[in-house]
Design a protein around this motif. Structure first.
Motif, mmCIF file in Angstrom:
data_model
loop_
_atom_site.group_PDB
_atom_site.id
_atom_site.type_symbol
_atom_site.label_atom_id
_atom_site.label_comp_id
_atom_site.label_asym_id
_atom_site.label_seq_id
_atom_site.Cartn_x
_atom_site.Cartn_y
_atom_site.Cartn_z
ATOM 1 N N GLU A 1 -3.025 -1.810 5.857
ATOM 2 C CA GLU A 1 -3.617 -1.869 4.488
ATOM 3 C C GLU A 1 -2.932 -2.969 3.766
ATOM 4 O OE1 GLU A 1 -6.543 -0.751 3.033
ATOM 5 O OE2 GLU A 1 -7.067 0.838 4.310
ATOM 6 N N CYS B 1 -0.586 2.639 6.393
ATOM 7 C CA CYS B 1 -0.380 2.027 5.082
ATOM 8 C C CYS B 1 -0.167 0.580 5.371
ATOM 9 C CB CYS B 1 0.991 2.651 4.537
ATOM 10 S SG CYS B 1 1.157 2.296 3.008
ATOM 11 N N THR C 1 5.540 10.586 0.455
ATOM 12 C CA THR C 1 4.556 9.198 0.558
ATOM 13 C C THR C 1 5.358 8.355 1.597
ATOM 14 O OG1 THR C 1 6.097 8.501 -1.210
ATOM 15 C CG2 THR C 1 4.179 9.452 -2.002
ATOM 16 N N HIS D 1 9.302 5.633 3.918
ATOM 17 C CA HIS D 1 8.499 6.833 3.338
ATOM 18 C C HIS D 1 9.626 7.896 2.827
ATOM 19 C CE1 HIS D 1 9.406 8.395 7.523
ATOM 20 N NE2 HIS D 1 8.978 7.394 7.848
ATOM 21 N N VAL E 1 5.073 3.834 2.239
ATOM 22 C CA VAL E 1 4.590 2.841 1.361
ATOM 23 C C VAL E 1 4.903 1.595 2.489
ATOM 24 C CG1 VAL E 1 7.122 2.519 0.475
ATOM 25 C CG2 VAL E 1 5.100 1.139 -0.456
ATOM 26 N N ASP F 1 0.800 -1.169 0.058
ATOM 27 C CA ASP F 1 0.077 0.219 0.050
ATOM 28 C C ASP F 1 0.814 1.062 -0.033
ATOM 29 O OD1 ASP F 1 -2.849 1.072 -0.198
ATOM 30 O OD2 ASP F 1 -2.183 1.874 1.969
ATOM 31 N N ILE F 2 0.448 2.317 -0.633
ATOM 32 C CA ILE F 2 1.315 3.535 -0.740
ATOM 33 C C ILE F 2 0.028 4.726 -0.486
ATOM 34 C CG2 ILE F 2 0.884 3.761 -3.295
ATOM 35 C CD1 ILE F 2 3.709 5.159 -3.308
ATOM 36 N N VAL F 3 0.535 5.702 0.550
ATOM 37 C CA VAL F 3 -0.310 6.680 0.656
ATOM 38 C C VAL F 3 0.486 8.090 0.674
ATOM 39 C CG1 VAL F 3 -1.780 5.628 2.504
ATOM 40 C CG2 VAL F 3 -0.101 6.597 3.344
#
Length: 106
Positions: free
Chosen positions: A50, A47, A98, A94, A100, A5-7
Motif C-alpha cells: 500500500e 502495508c 500495528t 511493527h 507501518v 501505510d499503517i495496519v
C-alpha cells in the motif's frame, strides 16, 4: 514521492491471503517461526504494498495493480520492492499490534 501505510496486525490473524501475495512473498511469510510472526510478516508486507502504491501515485490504475507490487527481503531481512522496474526505497516496522511501512520513490 513518499507513501506510508499503517495496519492493525490482528486484522491478518487466521486469514488466508495466499491470493494476494506472490509465490516468493508466500515463501518468505511461511519461513516465519510461529503463527504470530507469520501474521506480523503478512501485515507488514501488505502495508508495504500500500505504501508503494501511494508513493508511485498508482491510484489512477485502480486497486488491481496492488497484485503486481511484490515485496521481497534480502538475506539480511531488508525489504525491497519489485514493480515494473521502479526503484522504491522501503522500510517496514511493527509492534505487537500495528505494522507501518514507508516507501520513497525516486
Amino acid at each position: 514521492m513518499i507513501g506510508i501505510d499503517i495496519v492493525e496486525i490482528e486484522d491478518f490473524a487466521a486469514r488466508d491471503f495466499s491470493r494476494i501475495f506472490t509465490p516468493r512473498e508466500l515463501d518468505y511469510i511461511n519461513r516465519a517461526t510461529n503463527a504470530a510472526r507469520k501474521t506480523e510478516v503478512m501485515a507488514g508486507g501488505k502495508c508495504a504494498e500500500e505504501a508503494v502504491f501511494k508513493a508511485l501515485g498508482l491510484s489512477s490504475l485502480g486497486l488491481e495493480i496492488l497484485r503486481e507490487i511484490e515485496i521481497l527481503h534480502g538475506d539480511n531481512g531488508s525489504p525491497t520492492c519489485v514493480f515494473r522496474g521502479a526503484y522504491v526505497q522501503l522500510s517496514i516496522s511493527h509492534t505487537r499490534h500495528t505494522a507501518v511501512a514507508v516507501a520513497v520513490a525516486g
